[in-house]
Each structure stands twice: as structure tokens, then as C-alpha cells.
Write a protein that holds these residues in place. Structure first.
Motif, PDB file in Angstrom:
ATOM      1  N   THR A   1       0.625  -1.083   0.041  1.00  0.00           N
ATOM      2  CA  THR A   1      -0.008  -0.172  -0.186  1.00  0.00           C
ATOM      3  C   THR A   1       0.896   1.342   0.011  1.00  0.00           C
ATOM      4  N   GLU A   2       2.218   1.352   0.310  1.00  0.00           N
ATOM      5  CA  GLU A   2       2.858   2.561   0.400  1.00  0.00           C
ATOM      6  C   GLU A   2       3.275   3.220  -1.167  1.00  0.00           C
ATOM      7  N   PRO A   3       3.590   4.347  -1.134  1.00  0.00           N
ATOM      8  CA  PRO A   3       3.916   4.692  -2.473  1.00  0.00           C
ATOM      9  C   PRO A   3       5.195   4.437  -2.661  1.00  0.00           C
ATOM     10  N   ARG A   4       5.322   3.829  -3.928  1.00  0.00           N
ATOM     11  CA  ARG A   4       6.677   3.132  -4.603  1.00  0.00           C
ATOM     12  C   ARG A   4       7.498   3.980  -5.599  1.00  0.00           C
TER      13      ARG A   4
ATOM     14  N   TYR B   1       1.658  21.908  -2.342  1.00  0.00           N
ATOM     15  CA  TYR B   1       1.999  20.845  -1.612  1.00  0.00           C
ATOM     16  C   TYR B   1       2.015  19.495  -2.263  1.00  0.00           C
ATOM     17  N   SER B   2       2.996  18.338  -1.551  1.00  0.00           N
ATOM     18  CA  SER B   2       3.072  17.261  -2.055  1.00  0.00           C
ATOM     19  C   SER B   2       2.022  16.250  -1.450  1.00  0.00           C
ATOM     20  N   TYR B   3       1.689  15.238  -2.067  1.00  0.00           N
ATOM     21  CA  TYR B   3       0.612  14.419  -1.228  1.00  0.00           C
ATOM     22  C   TYR B   3       1.496  13.025  -0.786  1.00  0.00           C
TER      23      TYR B   3
ATOM     24  N   GLU C   1      -2.623   0.535  -6.965  1.00  0.00           N
ATOM     25  CA  GLU C   1      -1.502   0.333  -7.537  1.00  0.00           C
ATOM     26  C   GLU C   1      -1.152   1.539  -8.178  1.00  0.00           C
ATOM     27  N   MET C   2      -1.892   2.264  -9.207  1.00  0.00           N
ATOM     28  CA  MET C   2      -1.627   3.520  -9.768  1.00  0.00           C
ATOM     29  C   MET C   2      -1.434   4.775  -8.920  1.00  0.00           C
TER      30      MET C   2
ATOM     31  N   SER D   1       1.633   8.725  -6.852  1.00  0.00           N
ATOM     32  CA  SER D   1       1.393   9.785  -5.734  1.00  0.00           C
ATOM     33  C   SER D   1       2.678  10.668  -5.246  1.00  0.00           C
ATOM     34  N   PRO D   2       3.900   9.850  -5.513  1.00  0.00           N
ATOM     35  CA  PRO D   2       5.303  10.836  -5.202  1.00  0.00           C
ATOM     36  C   PRO D   2       5.287  11.751  -6.042  1.00  0.00           C
ATOM     37  N   SER D   3       4.791  11.733  -7.216  1.00  0.00           N
ATOM     38  CA  SER D   3       4.786  12.815  -8.354  1.00  0.00           C
ATOM     39  C   SER D   3       3.406  13.854  -8.091  1.00  0.00           C
TER      40      SER D   3
END
Ligand code: FAD
Lengths: 138, 544
Positions: free
Chosen positions: A97-100, B366-368, B389-390, B395-397
Motif C-alpha cells: 500500500t505505500e507509495p513506491r 503541497y506534495s501528497y 496500484e496507480m 502519488s510521489p509525483s
């Protein structure tokens, strides 16, 4: 709502989201969250989708995709969201579940694969949810 | 009845900064406040980085989702979207004790110790001369008080392209580090600076009330990304830290569980404040030489209108319209994101096609990261499995741009007090409507900003208007003005004194005649300090 039914939902939804059965503590958390958050009575359409999903857990991916697009069965989707929140805050499932991070080619490949799976599931899910609705009415 | 020098109503950012110079000068100050605190979560959140707690803490669901699952709550999140379960005490009891009736304005109000400052985003730009258009004070009046407040609360920032827009401070700490997502946008901007500036777009570090160096027993940020959940280390400024400092002075008294109802002035120049003790239900009266109202713009409006029995009287209200823009930052796709980060605004964006001399538009990026993915799924039309999954990959971007527009009074934006019918609380009736030309202007600005950001490879995914009160920047009810007082004048003079009274001062956003496109809180704190400094010279001639 009947807590045995909620336990069955918890089991089915957790397996769908992270390919693993939920530990007892998660099941109890799911039951409690439903009692607190989802107090409205399900519409007959929603109930039919939830019943079908629990009876045929392999159909959940399709039903989820179909109802995401059609906006039908909002309670079903709220229940999936509750399970996602619970799974996401459980250390055992953090790897799923964590960002990868991924390289650009890896990112493109994974997104492509997810999109392809989603397209298939949406098509199958729309057909399946229409069939469930028809069976309920007739 | 014993008399103190000053009664301060409230304990939010404005109240504590008005009280500070008074208390420091040796005056006897009583602070009346409801003073709700978090009694559930503070002790349950372990110290450590968010990413590590996610991997190790079996009890994380208790604070990330909430003991009553309030962190999942369905329905319209509005202004409270940033209020995670450990922050929700900030809004506790407010709907019941401060009822609002409106079809167009749904504000977040607070009865907490520290007010909304218990959950604020700490964005702390200064106003510049153009922002003070229509105010009876100039930047030179505020500057020493910006410095005093910055030294008290800690403001970090950089001397970068944004200085002409965000102001300058001698007391400023070095900027806190930007996360990898924000850094990649800033790098792109630096490469294309000339073109961006020509199009009126400027980027840089935000000003934050977040420490990069130790201050008054507080620690610099540890980049644990826990800022939406915990105040461990106290790197983000909360007004509670100032209340704790004030408690160390002999002349200061904090009286909690008091809901102030009204004030009356006596013939000998004193002021009597009536407050309800929320435990006993009794009305208590306290007497002072002067009163400073800082109950938040809407809270102060109730007290003033009730004191003068002006039920039904319409007073102006302004509030920055906010737009949220979800963006995908293509600069950081495929790059590793650092876990070490803080959770607040990473970048500040200014759109100033006419330079800093005219009013311009400010946004924060802000970043998420630490708000969890399931919250994003609430707004997504994707199935959960593939959606998760997506989001894990993208989300880091993700970036969220919060753009705020300036606001000025108009006949379509007002509030009025309505008497409680059933022995309950008086209700504040609010109407707030933007004109079609306001909307068109906002739309044009947003389009220009988003076009500029697209050139920096930030792709807009979705634009969201969260409702009229979403910014929680309320102001304009008792504006400061130079105008001579009329008998029924509900304005304040340049020192925040309510013209209809002799010794009643207002130190919160109520006195701002309009709002530029910026968070008002740092300026409100500086102005509160200015009012406190003025009042101490009135009450103790000779003190500076
Ligand atoms: C999620 C969030 C993020 C924000 N981010 C930013 C930001 O980045 N930058 C920015 O500039 N601003 C921000 N704000 C806005 C900022 O928090 C407010 O502008 C600020 O807190 C207002 O301060 P105040 O002292 O006027 O009132 P408040 O903070 O509203 O405090 C009011 C005080 O008065 C007391 N009170 C009210 N009525 C009574 C009564 N009748 N009797 C006794 N006591 C009473 C309350 O208990 C409270 O202590 C944010 C707000 C929120 C909610």
C-alpha cells in the motif's frame, strides 16, 4: 447489520485488495467501522452487488471496476474504501500500500498493465452488474 | 468585583500575540477562552518518521483513522480536509455553540486553546504595500511587529525571487528543505526563469511558521512528515506554545471553559465582560480597564453585535476564495522520492503580471504523502485494486496547488446575528456570493497560472472549488478606517479600537478591510502585537 455477513465481507474485500486473508483484529475493525460509518440501509441494488461479491469473491475485481465507472452501488464502494483504509494502516500490508518508486520504463510498464487489467474488468463488470440487476428485478 | 487591566477574549493566533506585549509590560491580563484540547490522541502517537511508523506501529489505525473512524468520514470534507483525527479537537463544540445559518457559507470555527491555529498550515507571508491598499496603516507601521512576532513564533524562508512579494525579515530563519517532488519543479523553474518571469510567474520557498533552527525550547523540523498528525518537537508554531509562555508571567491568568457573551462599558470607563461557565451554566461577570476581542472574525462578530443588541444588522464579511488544483509533476516521474520531508507547503507560486506594485495572486504547492492514499480514492473513479496500484506509483509525483484569490467587501457578502428562539445559542446568518466578474477574474488568473505551471511540466488533473468558506481566512466585519466615526459606526480606528466603544479593541481579522491573495494570519498576529503595544502605552503611559 448482521456481523457474520460483515465478517464475510471483510474476508472477501481484504483478499481482493491485498491477496491475503485479514487477521482477526482487522475483521473486527471492519465490523466496527461499518457500525459507525455505514449506518444507512443498503438499497436493493447495492445489497444484490454486495451479496454477489461475497458469494463469488473472484467477481469483486469486475464489480468494483464496473461500479466505479457506472456510479451504481455506492455502498459497495464505500465498503471497499473502508477496507482499503484499514489495510493501508496495517503494517503487515505496508508493502502493498505505500507509495513506491519506479524507473520511467518500470512505471510505464506497470501503469500500462494496470490500465489493461482495468479495461478488461470494466467491460466484464458493467456486463455483470447489469446481469445482477436484471436477475434481481426478474 | 476585582478588576484586571485587560481581558483578552480567545487564545488563537491573534489573541496570544495581542496579549504578549501587555503581559510583558507587567499588566494584569486575563485570557477568557473555551480552550478545548486534544485529550485523545496526543499521548498515543509515537515519535518517529511517518514512513517508519507505517511499517512498525500496530496501533497506527487509532490516530490515522481515528478512534471513531472520523478520519474516513464520508461526505463533504470542505475546509476540514486537512484536519486529521488528532486535529479535529480544533473544531469540537463549534457547530453547537457557534451556530451558523447559511446556504452559501460553511465555515470551520474553533473553540480550542490556540483556535484554528491548532491545525493551520503555517503559511506566513507578509503583506506588502499593495496588499495594504484601503488600510489606514502602512507597511512601516507593521514591519517592527512582523519582526517581533517572527522572533516570538519563528518564521523560516529564503531570500529568493519571492522577496518582493512576500516581504523581508531580519528575524527570518533559513528556509526548511523542500522535498524531492518540489525540488524538481523548482529546478525546472530555475532553468526557465526568464520566460516564466516574463509570463508573470515566480516560484520560490514558502514562508512558514516552521522552525529550521531551535527557538524558545522548540526544535527545528526533523523532516518526519508527521506534521498533519503530531506536534512532537513543536517545530510548527501553535498559539498554545505562546499561551504556555504567558502562563509563566505572574500577571497572566488563563480562564478556560468560558464562552464570552457580551461586554458593557461602565460610566467610569471600565468594561464588564459577561461569560458563560460551560460547566456550571452560570453567567460570570469580569471587569477590566480594557478588552481585546480576538475570538476569530466570526466569534468576535457575535460578541460585538450581541453587546450592542444589533440583531439583524448586516455587517460586511470577506474570505479568500480558494481553488485546489491536483497536478501531476512530470519532472519527478521515474525518480526516487525521499522519505525525509516535512508535510507543509513545499513551494510558493506567485502570479504577478504587473509586478509587486499591484495586487497579485499567491498559491502554495503541497506534495501528497502523509495523508494516505485511501483519501484520494474517495475522489477517484478508479477501481480500488488498480487505483491503489496507480496511486502508489504516481502519488510521489502528485502536487496540490492551493490558489487563493483576493477578496473585497460587496453587498452580497455579509453576516447578521439572529436571536436564538429556543433558549439555544444566537445564530450568525451568513450570505456570501461572488459576482460573475469575480468568478471570471479568478478563472482567468487560474488559467494563466496553470498554463505557466504546464510549461514547468506540471499537468493539471483536476480543479476543485471547495466552497466559499474553504480558506478559513475570515475578515472585514469591523474594518479599520480613517473615516470619522458616526454614532452607530461599527468600524475600528487604526489602533483596532471599536469606534462605538471607548475601551474595546479588536485584534483579529475583523479589522482587515479587505484580503489580498495571501494567508492573513501572520499579518493578523503582527497587527495584534501592534494593537497590544498601543494599548500598553494607553494603560501604562511611559511604557514602550
Ligand atoms: C486547516 C487550516 C489551515 C490553515 N492554514 C493557514 C495558513 O497556512 N496560513 C494562514 O495565514 N492561515 C491559515 N489558516 C487560517 C488561520 O488558522 C486563521 O486565520 C487563524 O487561526 C485565525 O486566528 P484568530 O485568532 O483570529 O481566531 P481563531 O484561530 O479562530 O481562534 C479563536 C479563539 O477564540 C476563542 N473563542 C471564540 N469564541 C469565543 C467566545 N465566545 N468566548 C471565548 N472564547 C471564544 C476560541 O476558543 C479560539 O481560542 C488555516 C486554517 C485552517 C483550519
Amino acid at each position: 447489520m448482521d456481523s457474520d455477513a460483515l465478517r464475510r465481507e471483510a474476508d472477501a474485500f481484504c483478499r481482493y485488495l491485498v491477496d491475503a486473508p485479514p487477521p482477526d483484529a482487522l475483521i473486527e475493525r471492519y465490523v466496527r467501522a461499518n457500525d459507525v460509518l455505514l449506518t444507512e440501509a443498503p438499497s436493493p441494488g447495492d445489497q444484490a452487488v454486495i451479496d454477489f461479491a461475497c458469494a463469488h469473491p473472484r467477481s469483486i475485481a469486475m464489480l468494483d471496476a464496473g461500479t466505479a465507472l457506472s456510479g451504481k452501488a455506492p455502498l459497495f464502494r464505500k465498503k471497499l474504501l473502508v477496507m482499503m483504509a484499514i489495510v493501508e494502516t496495517t503494517p503487515a500490508f505496508v508493502g502493498q500500500t505505500e507509495p513506491r518508486n519506479a524507473s520511467l520504463p518500470g512505471l510505464a510498464a506497470r501503469l500500462g498493465l494496470s490500465a489493461a487489467r482495468m479495461a478488461v474488468n470494466v467491460a466484464a463488470g458493467l456486463a455483470l452488474s447489469t446481469a445482477i440487476a436484471r436477475r434481481r428485478r426478474g | 468585583m476585582a478588576e484586571v487591566d485587560v481581558i483578552v477574549v480567545g487564545s488563537g493566533p491573534s489573541a496570544v500575540n495581542a496579549a504578549y506585549p501587555l503581559v510583558e509590560a507587567g499588566l494584569r491580563v486575563t485570557m477568557l477562552d473555551v480552550g478545548n484540547r486534544d485529550t485523545t490522541y496526543e499521548e498515543t502517537i509515537p515519535e518517529g518518521p511517518f514512513s517508519e511508523l507505517r511499517r512498525t506501529d500496530e496501533q497506527q489505525h487509532r490516530y490515522l483513522l481515528g478512534e471513531s473512524f472520523e478520519g474516513i468520514a464520508f461526505g463533504h470534507a470542505g475546509a476540514g480536509a486537512q484536519l486529521t483525527p488528532p486535529r479535529q479537537y480544533v473544531a469540537r463544540d463549534a457547530e453547537r455553540l457557534l451556530p451558523i445559518v447559511s446556504g452559501s457559507f460553511f465555515p470551520l470555527q474553533s473553540l480550542a486553546e490556540g483556535g484554528l491555529g491548532g491545525g493551520w498550515g503555517a503559511g506566513s507571508p507578509q503583506f506588502c504595500e499593495a496588499d495594504l491598499d484601503g488600510f489606514p496603516i502602512r507597511l512601516t507601521d507593521l514591519q517592527p511587529h512582523y519582526e517581533a512576532v517572527a522572533a516570538r513564533i519563528g518564521i523560516s524562508g529564503a531570500h529568493d525571487d519571492l522577496v518582493p512579494f512576500l516581504g523581508d525579515l531580519q528575524a527570518m530563519q533559513p528556509a526548511v528543505a523542500i522535498d524531492s517532488n518540489g525540488e524538481s519543479i523548482l529546478r525546472r523553474y530555475q532553468k526557465r526563469r526568464a520566460a516564466a518571469n516574463q509570463a508573470g510567474l515566480f516560484l520560490g520557498h514558502p514562508r512558514l511558521a516552521m522552525l529550521s533552527q531551535p527557538l524558545r525550547g522548540r526544535s527545528p523540523t526533523r523532516y518526519w512528515d508527521m506534521d498533519f498528525w503530531s506536534d512532537a518537537g513543536k517545530s510548527i508554531y501553535r498559539p498554545r506554545w505562546t499561551v504556555d509562555e504567558l502562563r509563566g508571567f505572574p500577571g497572566f491568568r488563563f480562564v478556560g471553559r468560558r464562552l464570552v457573551q457580551s461586554f458593557t462599558e461602565t460610566a467610569d470607563g471600565g468594561v464588564i465582560v459577561a461569560a458563560r461557565d460551560l460547566d456550571s451554566g452560570r453567567i460570570e461577570e469580569l471587569r477590566a480597564r480594557a478588552v481585546v476581542l480576538a475570538a476569530g472574525t466570526l466569534g468576535t462578530a457575535r460578541i460585538v453585535l450581541r453587546s450592542f443588541q444589533l440583531y439583524g444588522r448586516r455587517i460586511p464579511l470577506v474570505c479568500n476564495p480558494h481553488t485546489y488544483v491536483a497536478m501531476l509533476n512530470a519532472n519527478s516521474l521515474g525518480k526516487d522520492a525521499r522519505d525525509a520531508r516535512h508535510s507543509m507547503a513545499q513551494l510558493c507560486v506567485v502570479h504577478a503580471p504587473d509586478g509587486a506594485q499591484r495586487r497579485f495572486t499567491v498559491g502554495h504547492v503541497y506534495s501528497y504523502r502523509s495523508l494516505l492514499l485511501f483519501r484520494l480514492m474517495k475522489y477517484s473513479p478508479l477501481p480500488f485494486r488498480e487505483g491503489m496500484e496507480m496511486l502508489r506509483l504516481l502519488s510521489p509525483s502528485f502536487s496540490v496547488l492551493i490558489l487563493q484569490h483576493e477578496d473585497r467587501p460587496s453587498p452580497d457578502k455579509y453576516c447578521a446575528l439572529a436571536r436564538a428562539g429556543d433558549g439555544g445559542e444566537d445564530r450568525l446568518e451568513v450570505e456570501y456570493a461572488l459576482s460573475p466578474s469575480d468568478r471570471a477574474q479568478h478563472d482567468a488568473v487560474e488559467t494563466a497560472v496553470l498554463r505557466g505551471l504546464l510549461r514547468l511540466r506540471c499537468v493539471t488533473l483536476r480543479r476543485l472549488h471547495e466552497g466559499n468558506a474553504a480558506s478559513t481566512h475570515f475578515a472585514g466585519t469591523f474594518p479599520m478606517s480613517e473615516a470619522p466615526a458616526r454614532d452607530d459606526d461599527l468600524t475600528t480606528d487604526k489602533h483596532g479600537r471599536l469606534r462605538r466603544a471607548r475601551n474595546v479593541y479588536i485584534a483579529d481579522g475583523s479589522v482587515f478591510p479587505s484580503l489580498p491573495s495571501k494567508g492573513l494570519t501572520f499579518t493578523m498576529m503582527a497587527n495584534a502585537d501592534r494593537i497590544g503595544c498601543h494599548l500598553r502605552t494607553v494603560l501604562r503611559p511611559g511604557s514602550r
